[in-house]
Design a protein around this motif. Sequence first.
Motif, PDB file in Angstrom:
ATOM      1  N   ASN A 162      53.767  42.012  39.943  1.00 46.01           N
ATOM      2  CA  ASN A 162      52.719  41.363  39.948  1.00 46.01           C
ATOM      3  C   ASN A 162      51.590  41.801  40.608  1.00 46.01           C
ATOM      4  O   ASN A 162      51.769  42.693  41.640  1.00 46.01           O
ATOM      5  CB  ASN A 162      53.156  39.904  40.741  1.00 46.01           C
ATOM      6  CG  ASN A 162      51.865  38.943  40.769  1.00 46.01           C
ATOM      7  OD1 ASN A 162      51.122  39.243  41.815  1.00 46.01           O
ATOM      8  ND2 ASN A 162      51.980  38.087  39.842  1.00 46.01           N
ATOM      9  N   ALA A 164      48.943  40.769  42.011  1.00 47.14           N
ATOM     10  CA  ALA A 164      48.538  40.332  43.309  1.00 47.14           C
ATOM     11  C   ALA A 164      49.464  40.671  44.345  1.00 47.14           C
ATOM     12  O   ALA A 164      48.886  41.073  45.676  1.00 47.14           O
ATOM     13  CB  ALA A 164      48.540  38.850  43.209  1.00 47.14           C
ATOM     14  N   SER A 188      38.493  39.013  41.052  1.00 47.32           N
ATOM     15  CA  SER A 188      39.411  38.453  40.321  1.00 47.32           C
ATOM     16  C   SER A 188      40.420  37.890  41.652  1.00 47.32           C
ATOM     17  O   SER A 188      40.493  38.252  42.664  1.00 47.32           O
ATOM     18  CB  SER A 188      40.449  39.317  39.790  1.00 47.32           C
ATOM     19  OG  SER A 188      41.731  38.652  39.175  1.00 47.32           O
ATOM     20  N   THR A 190      43.664  37.600  42.038  1.00 45.85           N
ATOM     21  CA  THR A 190      44.615  38.645  42.523  1.00 45.85           C
ATOM     22  C   THR A 190      44.139  39.890  43.302  1.00 45.85           C
ATOM     23  O   THR A 190      44.966  40.291  44.093  1.00 45.85           O
ATOM     24  CB  THR A 190      45.239  39.104  41.150  1.00 45.85           C
ATOM     25  OG1 THR A 190      44.146  40.043  40.319  1.00 45.85           O
ATOM     26  CG2 THR A 190      45.828  38.306  39.921  1.00 45.85           C
ATOM     27  N   SER A 193      44.202  37.030  46.749  1.00 39.72           N
ATOM     28  CA  SER A 193      45.247  36.229  47.261  1.00 39.72           C
ATOM     29  C   SER A 193      46.114  37.027  48.239  1.00 39.72           C
ATOM     30  O   SER A 193      46.240  38.329  48.136  1.00 39.72           O
ATOM     31  CB  SER A 193      46.020  35.715  46.130  1.00 39.72           C
ATOM     32  OG  SER A 193      46.521  36.614  45.211  1.00 39.72           O
TER      33      SER A 193
END
Length: 211
Positions: A162, A164, A188, A190, A193
């Motif tokens: 992933n 992020a 973004s 991502t 976070s």
Amino acid sequence: MKSRHPWLSRATVTAVSATALVALAAPAEATTAAPGTPAASTAAVAADVDYDTWQRDCQAVMDQALPYVKQRIADSKPGEKQAIVLDIDNTALETDFGFSFPQPANQPVLEVAQYAEERGVDLFFVTARPGIIYAPTEWNLDQAGYESSGLYVRGFFDLFKNVADYKTAQRVAIERKGYTIIANIGNSPTDLSGGHAEKTFKLPDYDGQLS
């Protein structure tokens, strides 16, 4: 910025086409820019956002970031190693609006980054770009005016993670080097976070239309 690939000559780097670089960096559809429009990508055209609008929106965010960065630098503790983490595509560089190589810097971001770097803050770049284009990306950042203290790209196994989570892990790695990440800048969700930054600044991606 010193290259980690001394075998890679400047001529070799400049021979990398912007089209190939962008294709590897992020999925995007090819398009021909409308007459009079600064080489916009399909994503930007589809979002009906022109270059000037994007730049105004970026400037608005960085107008909030700069006073914070100034104050945070002024408030630094003795011996504190401060860092700023930046995404690359449509954050540090004009990816979807800059089909040329080297890709130009996103000026509102560059101005804040240079202000911080000139006052001892280290700049780290965390990108979803694959490791195969590490060297041209590093060279591009240098040509655009960034003084990087570290570039993090995705290795082979990172490509299956992933995004992020991958980016969070890189910020953790930067913290383990003794840095306090005073700001994390990206376009973004991502990019931002997962924590491990005192403050985040989100540039426009127009609901995911920009990479």
